[in-house]
Design an enzyme around this catalytic site. Structure first.
Site, mmCIF file in Angstrom:
data_model
loop_
_atom_site.group_PDB
_atom_site.id
_atom_site.type_symbol
_atom_site.label_atom_id
_atom_site.label_comp_id
_atom_site.label_asym_id
_atom_site.label_seq_id
_atom_site.Cartn_x
_atom_site.Cartn_y
_atom_site.Cartn_z
ATOM 1 N N GLU A 1 0.751 -1.127 0.188
ATOM 2 C CA GLU A 1 0.370 0.146 -0.177
ATOM 3 C C GLU A 1 0.703 1.340 -0.063
ATOM 4 O O GLU A 1 0.685 2.075 -0.468
ATOM 5 C CB GLU A 1 -0.969 -0.226 1.508
ATOM 6 C CG GLU A 1 -1.739 -1.028 1.151
ATOM 7 C CD GLU A 1 -0.884 -2.166 1.432
ATOM 8 O OE1 GLU A 1 -2.095 -3.504 1.391
ATOM 9 O OE2 GLU A 1 -0.166 -2.901 1.706
ATOM 10 N N PRO B 1 12.313 -11.542 -2.260
ATOM 11 C CA PRO B 1 10.538 -11.707 -1.554
ATOM 12 C C PRO B 1 9.752 -10.747 -0.994
ATOM 13 O O PRO B 1 10.636 -9.490 -0.526
ATOM 14 C CB PRO B 1 11.427 -12.447 -0.363
ATOM 15 C CG PRO B 1 12.904 -11.879 -0.362
ATOM 16 C CD PRO B 1 13.309 -11.791 -1.661
ATOM 17 N N ARG B 2 9.046 -10.513 -0.838
ATOM 18 C CA ARG B 2 7.408 -9.755 0.091
ATOM 19 C C ARG B 2 8.486 -9.447 1.068
ATOM 20 O O ARG B 2 8.575 -7.876 1.692
ATOM 21 C CB ARG B 2 6.726 -9.976 -0.330
ATOM 22 C CG ARG B 2 5.474 -9.320 0.647
ATOM 23 C CD ARG B 2 5.411 -8.133 -0.308
ATOM 24 N NE ARG B 2 4.227 -7.012 -0.124
ATOM 25 C CZ ARG B 2 3.701 -6.424 -0.881
ATOM 26 N NH1 ARG B 2 4.444 -5.938 -2.266
ATOM 27 N NH2 ARG B 2 3.006 -5.495 -0.846
ATOM 28 N N GLY C 1 13.420 -0.742 -0.863
ATOM 29 C CA GLY C 1 13.056 0.546 -1.127
ATOM 30 C C GLY C 1 14.027 0.762 -2.538
ATOM 31 O O GLY C 1 14.445 1.288 -3.250
#
Length: 420
Positions: free
Chosen positions: A59, A260-261, A302
Site C-alpha cells: 500500500e 521476497p516480499r 526500497g
C-alpha cells in the site's frame, strides 16, 4: 461504537501482551512496541503535517507518487507515514525523504490513539485502500482532523460484514470527508453503506500511478535474459527456483533476481537456493553480483526500481499462492514483460485488461513458468509483451483522477498549493 470499544480493549490488550513477550524474546524492537502503543517523543515545530497510513509495504509503495507530489507542491509540509508492519515502516524510512517521518501505526484503542495524535498533531489523515479503523477515525473526527481515503477497496465479504454493524458503519463513514474508490464495485458498496455522494472523488487505482525511477546503480546482467521474481511469498520461491533451473537447461545464460516480499525470510530462502545447487549472492550480506552470479537474492527494502531496471521479464509474486497477486503496474512502468499465477484478485481489473490484450503470460505451475521464461528470453518477444502491457494498462492510469484529492486535501489543511 461502545461494543466495538469494549471488544477492542480486550483484543488489543491481549495483542499488546503478545508484543511485550516478543520484545522480551528479542523478536521485536522496543521502539516498535512503543510505537504501537502511541508512545514516543512529540514532534518539534508547528508546521503542518499530513498523516498517511497504509497496511504494509504494498500500500505504501503505491502511495509513494502521491507522497512525492505532496512534498513537491508544499515546501513547508511534513509527512508522517505509518504501517501495521515493520517492513512497511522500514520501506518508508528507506526513501530517505528529509520531511518524511515513519512509525508503526497505533493500536486501535483509545489510549494508544490519543497518545499518537497528541505526539504528531496531524492536520489531516489520508488512508490508503481499506484501513478504516473505527477508533482512529472517531478520534480524528472528534479533534476536527479531516479524513480522506484514496484507492478505497471494499470486497463483497467486507460489505456484508459492515451491513451487520450499521451504527458503527455510520460513525466511520461520517468521519470521512473525501473518498475515491479503487474500482466501481467498491464505490457502489460505499454508496450503499451510506457515504453521501458529495464526498466521492473519481475512481483511482493508486498502483496505476507507479512511475519508473532512475537509479545510479546497475547490475552486470543482460536485461533480456534476466528474470525478476518480485515480492514472492512463502511457497513461491521453491516453484520459481524450479522453473528457473528448468529454463536454464535450454538457456544457460539466464539470471534470476529473487526479491521476497518479506526480507526477514532471508535464511529460509538462502537454504532453498543452496538446495537447488545454483550459485547465488545475497544483497543484505553486502555481496555484489558479478557476471557469473546466477541468482541474486535481493532481500532489501526500497530498491525495487533497481531490480525492475535490470530485468526484462518479471514474475509477479503473491499469485502462485493465494495472496491475491501484487500489482502489474510496476513491471509495466519499467518495460518488463509480465508473468503471473492464477491468484490475481487484488488487481483484477488490471489483470483482466492484460488478459484481453494477451499482454501477460498466465502460469499455474513451475513447468508453465519455465516455458514462459524461455519464450520471453527472446528479447524481441519480451519487448513486444512489455509494450502490449503498457498499452493495455494505460486506460487504467490514475492521471488527473488524483487532482480532486489534492484539491480536497489542500482545502482541508489550508494549503492551497497542494491543488496546483
Amino acid at each position: 461504537m461502545l461494543l466495538y470499544r469494549l471488544l477492542a480493549q480486550i483484543a488489543f490488550r491481549l495483542y499488546a501482551l503478545r508484543l511485550q513477550i516478543a520484545v522480551a524474546m528479542g523478536r521485536l524492537a522496543h521502539e516498535s512496541f512503543d510505537e504501537r502503543l502511541g508512545r514516543g517523543p512529540k514532534r518539534d515545530g508547528a508546521a503542518p503535517l499530513v498523516w498517511i497510513h497504509g497496511a504494509s509495504n504494498g500500500e505504501l509503495a503505491s502511495a509513494r507518487p502521491v507522497i512525492d507530489t505532496l512534498i513537491a507542491r508544499a515546501p513547508g509540509l511534513s509527512i508522517l507515514v505509518t504501517a501495521n508492519t515493520e517492513t512497511g515502516r522500514d520501506l518508508a524510512r528507506s526513501w530517505q525523504q528529509t520531511r518524511l517521518h515513519a512509525d508503526l501505526a497505533p493500536l486501535d484503542y483509545p489510549g494508544a490513539v490519543r497518545r499518537f495524535l497528541d505526539r504528531w498533531r496531524p492536520a489531516a489523515l489520508v488512508v490508503i485502500e481499506n484501513e478504516l479503523w473505527p477508533e482512529r477515525l472517531a478520534a480524528c473526527a472528534a479533534r476536527g482532523i479531516p479524513v480522506l481515503v484514496i484507492g478505497a477497496r471494499m470486497s463483497a465479504r467486507s460489505y456484508r460484514n459492515w451491513t451487520r454493524l450499521r451504527s458503527l458503519t455510520a460513525r466511520i463513514l461520517g468521519a470521512i470527508r473525501y473518498l475515491s474508490a479503487q474500482d466501481s464495485g467498491s464505490e457502489g458498496r460505499f454508496r450503499d453503506l451510506g457515504l453521501v455522494s458529495a464526498r466521492f472523488g473519481p475512481v483511482v487505482n493508486l498502483k496505476s500511478a507507479t512511475t519508473a525511477r532512475n537509479t545510479s546503480e546497475s547490475l552486470p546482467f543482460p536485461r533480456e535474459t534476466t528474470l525478476l521474481a518480485a515480492s514472492t511469498h512463502e511457497g513461491e520461491e521453491a516453484a520459481v527456483l524450479d522453473a528457473f533451473a528448468r529454463a536454464r537447461l535450454k538457456i544457460p545464460g539466464l539470471r534470476l533476481i529473487l526479491a521476497p516480499r518479506h526480507p526477514r525470510r532471508r535464511d529460509a530462502i538462502e537454504a532453498l537456493i543452496r538446495a537447488s545447487g545454483l550459485a547465488f549472492a545475497t544483497r543484505s550480506r553486502g555481496a555484489r553480483p558479478d557476471p557469473d552470479t546466477t541468482v541474486y537474492l535481493a532481500d532489501t527494502m526500497g530498491e525495487m526500481d533497481l531490480w525492475y531496471r535490470a530485468a526484462g521479464m518479471t514474475f509477479v509474486g503473491g499469485s502462485l499462492v493465494d495472496r491475491g497477486g501484487h500489482t502489474p503496474f510496476e513491471p509495466a512502468a519499467h518495460g518488463s514483460a509480465i508473468l503471473h499465477g492464477p491468484h490475481i484478485s487484488n488487481s483484477a481489473p488490471a489483470y483482466t485488461a492484460l488478459a484481453e490484450a494477451k499482454a501477460a503470460i498466465d502460469v499455474a505451475s513451475a513447468a508453465e513458468l519455465a516455458a514462459g521464461i524461455v519464450a520471453l528470453a527472446d528479447g524481441e518477444a519480451g519487448a513486444r509483451l512489455a509494450a502490449a502491457a503498457t498499452a493495455a494498462l494505460a486506460p487504467l492510469a490514475a492521471g488527473a483522477a488524483l487532482d480532486p484529492f489534492y484539491t480536497a486535501l489542500g482545502e482541508a489543511t489550508g494549503l492551497p498549493a497542494l491543488a496546483s
